[in-house]
Design a protein around this motif. Sequence first.
Motif, PDB file in Angstrom:
ATOM      1  N   ARG A  58       1.162   4.092  -2.907  1.00 18.08           N
ATOM      2  CA  ARG A  58       0.978   5.502  -2.561  1.00 18.08           C
ATOM      3  C   ARG A  58       2.180   6.330  -3.031  1.00 18.08           C
ATOM      4  O   ARG A  58       2.019   7.444  -3.544  1.00 18.08           O
TER       5      ARG A  58
ATOM      6  N   GLY B 179       0.824  -1.212   0.000  1.00 16.79           N
ATOM      7  CA  GLY B 179       0.000   0.000   0.000  1.00 16.79           C
ATOM      8  C   GLY B 179       0.854   1.256   0.000  1.00 16.79           C
ATOM      9  O   GLY B 179       0.564   2.229  -0.716  1.00 16.79           O
ATOM     10  N   ASP B 180       1.919   1.239   0.794  1.00 15.21           N
ATOM     11  CA  ASP B 180       2.824   2.396   0.830  1.00 15.21           C
ATOM     12  C   ASP B 180       3.576   2.542  -0.493  1.00 15.21           C
ATOM     13  O   ASP B 180       3.830   3.660  -0.954  1.00 15.21           O
TER      14      ASP B 180
ATOM     15  N   ILE C 124       1.874   6.670  -6.837  1.00 19.45           N
ATOM     16  CA  ILE C 124       0.722   7.458  -7.268  1.00 19.45           C
ATOM     17  C   ILE C 124       0.804   8.909  -6.799  1.00 19.45           C
ATOM     18  O   ILE C 124       0.349   9.819  -7.496  1.00 19.45           O
ATOM     19  N   SER C 125       1.407   9.140  -5.632  1.00 20.35           N
ATOM     20  CA  SER C 125       1.405  10.492  -5.066  1.00 20.35           C
ATOM     21  C   SER C 125       2.744  11.202  -5.175  1.00 20.35           C
ATOM     22  O   SER C 125       2.826  12.309  -5.706  1.00 20.35           O
ATOM     23  N   TYR C 126       3.773  10.583  -4.645  1.00 19.28           N
ATOM     24  CA  TYR C 126       5.050  11.278  -4.526  1.00 19.28           C
ATOM     25  C   TYR C 126       5.781  11.445  -5.857  1.00 19.28           C
ATOM     26  O   TYR C 126       6.360  12.504  -6.111  1.00 19.28           O
TER      27      TYR C 126
END
Length: 135
Positions: A71, A67-68, A74-76
């Motif tokens: 993330r 999950g990390d 997708i985000s950073y």
Amino acid sequence: MMATMDLIVARLLDEDTARTGQRREGMFLAAFGFFNRLNAAFIGLAFLLVEARYGFISGDVPGERPGDAARFLISYMPALAVSAAVVLSVFVRFQRPAISEVALVPGPEQAGARPSEQALEEPATPRTGTDPSSR
């Protein structure tokens, strides 16, 4: 982003033609193609970082914190790419009057082209009997 890129390329090509009097689309499009393909290196770097930080290798071997890892991708990574684009865009300057002040390159008929070149550019005359107004 893709539409914006096309507008930027068109603007750069117009300004370069106006400034130099030469049409160098091939050179510019090859350079932009190189940079567009450079995204594969960015993607490789993203997955290298995810593997080193989260142990993510693939969907079959997602590591301890998938999950990390998702993330992060997708985000950073998009935030990092946008930040880099903002920093790089500070260095891009367009001179607004550049195109309007410089005359565009004249066509062959205006630049003293040979008669054979002009004849190739003129439309062919219709053959006898094919003109619709003669019926």
